[in-house]
Motif scaffolding. Structure first.
Motif, mmCIF file in Angstrom:
data_model
loop_
_atom_site.group_PDB
_atom_site.id
_atom_site.type_symbol
_atom_site.label_atom_id
_atom_site.label_comp_id
_atom_site.label_asym_id
_atom_site.label_seq_id
_atom_site.Cartn_x
_atom_site.Cartn_y
_atom_site.Cartn_z
ATOM 1 N N CYS A 242 0.728 -1.160 0.138
ATOM 2 C CA CYS A 242 0.070 -0.070 -0.026
ATOM 3 C C CYS A 242 0.793 1.222 -0.002
ATOM 4 O O CYS A 242 0.599 2.193 -0.627
ATOM 5 C CB CYS A 242 -0.940 0.006 1.122
ATOM 6 S SG CYS A 242 -2.189 -1.404 1.157
ATOM 7 N N ALA A 270 -9.633 10.589 4.490
ATOM 8 C CA ALA A 270 -10.404 9.430 4.665
ATOM 9 C C ALA A 270 -10.092 8.299 4.384
ATOM 10 O O ALA A 270 -9.999 7.137 5.091
ATOM 11 C CB ALA A 270 -11.728 9.677 3.952
ATOM 12 N N PHE A 271 -9.140 8.041 3.204
ATOM 13 C CA PHE A 271 -8.646 6.872 2.830
ATOM 14 C C PHE A 271 -7.307 6.392 3.904
ATOM 15 O O PHE A 271 -7.261 5.238 4.105
ATOM 16 C CB PHE A 271 -7.682 7.143 1.461
ATOM 17 C CG PHE A 271 -8.834 7.211 0.440
ATOM 18 C CD1 PHE A 271 -9.933 6.734 0.495
ATOM 19 C CD2 PHE A 271 -8.326 8.047 -0.812
ATOM 20 C CE1 PHE A 271 -11.143 6.958 -0.677
ATOM 21 C CE2 PHE A 271 -9.446 8.092 -1.855
ATOM 22 C CZ PHE A 271 -10.471 7.434 -1.815
ATOM 23 N N VAL A 273 -7.399 7.134 6.945
ATOM 24 C CA VAL A 273 -8.130 6.842 8.220
ATOM 25 C C VAL A 273 -8.574 5.343 8.158
ATOM 26 O O VAL A 273 -8.407 4.435 9.173
ATOM 27 C CB VAL A 273 -9.440 7.631 8.585
ATOM 28 C CG1 VAL A 273 -10.182 7.052 9.512
ATOM 29 C CG2 VAL A 273 -8.878 8.983 9.039
ATOM 30 N N VAL A 274 -9.136 4.995 6.979
ATOM 31 C CA VAL A 274 -9.782 3.647 6.627
ATOM 32 C C VAL A 274 -8.340 2.763 6.727
ATOM 33 O O VAL A 274 -8.660 1.544 7.104
ATOM 34 C CB VAL A 274 -10.463 3.682 5.319
ATOM 35 C CG1 VAL A 274 -10.824 2.163 4.940
ATOM 36 C CG2 VAL A 274 -11.872 4.505 5.497
ATOM 37 N N PHE A 275 -7.387 2.861 6.228
ATOM 38 C CA PHE A 275 -6.219 2.086 6.144
ATOM 39 C C PHE A 275 -5.672 1.784 7.363
ATOM 40 O O PHE A 275 -5.434 0.694 7.881
ATOM 41 C CB PHE A 275 -4.979 3.011 5.352
ATOM 42 C CG PHE A 275 -3.798 2.330 5.159
ATOM 43 C CD1 PHE A 275 -3.527 0.756 4.695
ATOM 44 C CD2 PHE A 275 -2.788 2.928 5.718
ATOM 45 C CE1 PHE A 275 -2.541 0.221 4.572
ATOM 46 C CE2 PHE A 275 -1.649 2.018 5.727
ATOM 47 C CZ PHE A 275 -1.471 0.829 5.188
ATOM 48 N N LEU A 277 -7.466 1.939 10.215
ATOM 49 C CA LEU A 277 -8.494 1.322 10.906
ATOM 50 C C LEU A 277 -8.411 -0.352 10.771
ATOM 51 O O LEU A 277 -8.530 -1.407 11.452
ATOM 52 C CB LEU A 277 -9.929 1.596 10.666
ATOM 53 C CG LEU A 277 -10.149 3.113 11.277
ATOM 54 C CD1 LEU A 277 -11.599 3.465 10.946
ATOM 55 C CD2 LEU A 277 -10.098 2.968 12.866
ATOM 56 N N LEU A 278 -8.070 -0.494 9.241
ATOM 57 C CA LEU A 278 -8.013 -1.866 8.895
ATOM 58 C C LEU A 278 -6.434 -2.543 9.427
ATOM 59 O O LEU A 278 -6.747 -3.547 9.682
ATOM 60 C CB LEU A 278 -7.586 -1.928 7.165
ATOM 61 C CG LEU A 278 -9.167 -1.686 6.523
ATOM 62 C CD1 LEU A 278 -8.800 -1.416 5.018
ATOM 63 C CD2 LEU A 278 -10.137 -2.799 6.830
ATOM 64 N N TRP A 281 -7.400 -3.517 12.954
ATOM 65 C CA TRP A 281 -8.386 -4.578 12.992
ATOM 66 C C TRP A 281 -7.435 -5.894 12.730
ATOM 67 O O TRP A 281 -7.666 -6.998 13.509
ATOM 68 C CB TRP A 281 -9.403 -4.356 11.738
ATOM 69 C CG TRP A 281 -10.339 -5.736 11.718
ATOM 70 C CD1 TRP A 281 -10.794 -6.360 12.747
ATOM 71 C CD2 TRP A 281 -10.467 -6.344 10.550
ATOM 72 N NE1 TRP A 281 -11.670 -7.285 12.121
ATOM 73 C CE2 TRP A 281 -11.410 -7.276 11.044
ATOM 74 C CE3 TRP A 281 -10.040 -6.142 9.344
ATOM 75 C CZ2 TRP A 281 -11.891 -8.406 9.761
ATOM 76 C CZ3 TRP A 281 -10.556 -7.074 8.132
ATOM 77 C CH2 TRP A 281 -11.534 -8.172 8.738
#
Length: 320
Positions: A242, A270-271, A273-275, A277-278, A281
Motif C-alpha cells: 500500500c 478518509a482513505f 483513516v480507513v487504512f 483502521l484496517l 483490525w
C-alpha cells in the motif's frame, strides 16, 4: 410542539451535554476524589503523561525516547509537502515515518513483553537465592540491582530507589507492578505484598516456585507468538504494498490531479483513516487480548510520610 418548548428542550439537552463533558474531563484529569478512582488504561495514562498531568516527568521521558522519530517525521513532512504541494500528503507521510516501527513490526510490543517476563523470571529466581542467605525482602531487592537482567533493569532500579528513599514497601511494590503492567508481574508483587503483612519463613521457596511458573508461561507465550508470525508477515507485506503504491502514485501526473483540490485532500484523509483502521483490525486478529491486571494502582499523589500512615492504617484494618 411550540417553538418555546423546543428551545427549552434544546437548552436542557445542551446543559446536560456540557455537564457530562465536564464530568468526563474531571474524571480523566483526576479531579475527582479517591472514592471515584478507577484503573486507567495504558492509552489514557500515556495521554495524561503527554498532557503533563503527572508533573511533566512522563512528557520529558516520552520526548527523550521519541525525539529522533518526531524529528524524522517533521523532516519527511516538509520534504513531501514541498515536493507534491499537498499539505495532507506531507502530514500523512510524516506520521508514517514517525511510526515506521508500528507499521512494519506489529509483534514488537508482544516480543518485548515476553523478553520482560523472561527477565522477570530470572530476577525472581535470583531473588529467591539472595533471600535464602538471610537478607530481608527489601534488602534482597536492593542487592539484586547489580545482577538484574537488562529487560527489567529500569523498573527494578526504580523499585530499589523507592525503597531506599523511604517509600513504604506496600506502595513501592504496587508502583513496581504499575511499571511492569502485566498480570504475571501482579502475581509476583502480590506475593511480596503478602510477605510485607506476614514476615514469615518460606518466601525463598515461594519465589522459586513462582519463577518456575513464570518460566512455563514464557514458553507458552513464545509458542503462541510463533503461531502468529505468519499473519503478521502478511500484514507487513500488505502495508509495504500500500505504501509503495501511494508513493508511486505521486508521480503519475494527471491521474492524481484531483487530489490537489480541497475535496481531494479530504478524501486522502478518509482513505488514510480507513487504512489505519484496517491495520488496527488486522493487528487485533493477530494478537492476544491481554489478561486484565488484578492489583490496584499505587497512589503516587501522597508524600512518603502520608503513604506510610496509609499503609499502617491498612495493616491495622487487616489485623482487626
Amino acid at each position: 410542539m411550540t417553538p418555546s418548548l423546543m428551545a427549552l428542550i434544546a437548552a436542557v439537552a445542551a446543559g446536560a451535554s456540557a455537564i457530562g463533558l465536564l464530568v468526563a474531563v474531571a474524571a480523566w484529569a483526576g479531579w475527582l476524589g479517591d472514592e471515584h478512582a478507577r484503573r486507567r488504561g495504558r492509552g489514557e495514562r500515556k495521554l495524561r503523561a503527554l498532557a503533563g498531568l503527572d508533573g511533566g516527568a512522563g512528557r520529558a521521558a516520552w520526548w527523550a525516547g521519541h525525539r529522533t522519530r518526531v524529528l524524522t517525521g517533521l523532516a519527511v513532512l516538509v520534504v513531501v509537502w514541498l515536493a507534491t504541494g499537498w499539505p495532507i500528503a506531507g502530514l500523512l507521510s510524516g506520521i508514517a515515518a514517525a511510526n515506521i516501527s508500528w507499521l512494519f513490526n506489529p509483534g514488537r510490543e508482544h516480543a518485548e513483553k515476553i523478553n520482560r517476563l523472561e527477565g522477570l523470571e530470572e530476577w525472581v529466581r535470583r531473588m529467591s537465592d539472595i533471600h535464602t542467605v538471610g537478607l530481608s525482602l527489601e534488602g534482597a531487592v536492593i542487592r539484586s540491582v547489580a545482577t538484574v537482567p537488562d529487560s527489567i533493569a529500569a523498573p527494578v532500579r526504580l523499585l530499589a530507589g523507592r525503597l531506599g528513599a523511604g517509600w513504604p514497601p506496600d506502595g513501592a511494590y504496587r508502583a513496581f507492578a504499575d511499571d511492569l503492567d502485566d498480570v504475571t508481574a501482579d502475581m509476583i508483587v502480590a506475593l511480596m505484598l503478602l510477605h510485607v503483612q506476614d514476615r514469615g519463613a518460606g518466601l525463598g521457596k515461594a519465589l522459586k516456585d513462582l519463577s518456575a511458573s513464570v518460566a512455563e508461561e514464557v514458553l507458552m507465550r513464545r509458542k503462541v507468538e510463533a503461531d502468529r508470525a505468519k499473519p503478521r508477515a502478511n500484514m507487513r507485506w500488505i502495508t509495504v504494498f500500500c505504501l509503495v503504491v501511494f508513493g508511486l502514485s505521486m508521480f503519475s501526473g494527471a491521474y492524481v490531479g484531483p487530489y490537489s483540490s480541497v475535496g481531494g485532500q479530504l478524501a486522502m484523509i478518509a482513505f488514510a483513516v480507513v487504512f489505519v483502521l484496517l491495520l488496527v483490525w488486522m493487528r487485533r486478529m493477530a494478537n492476544l487480548r491481554p489478561v486484565p491486571r488484578f492489583l490496584s494502582p499505587a497512589d503516587r499523589t501522597l508524600s512518603p510520610a502520608e503513604r506510610a500512615h496509609a499503609a499502617d492504617e491498612r495493616t491495622g484494618r487487616s489485623q482487626r
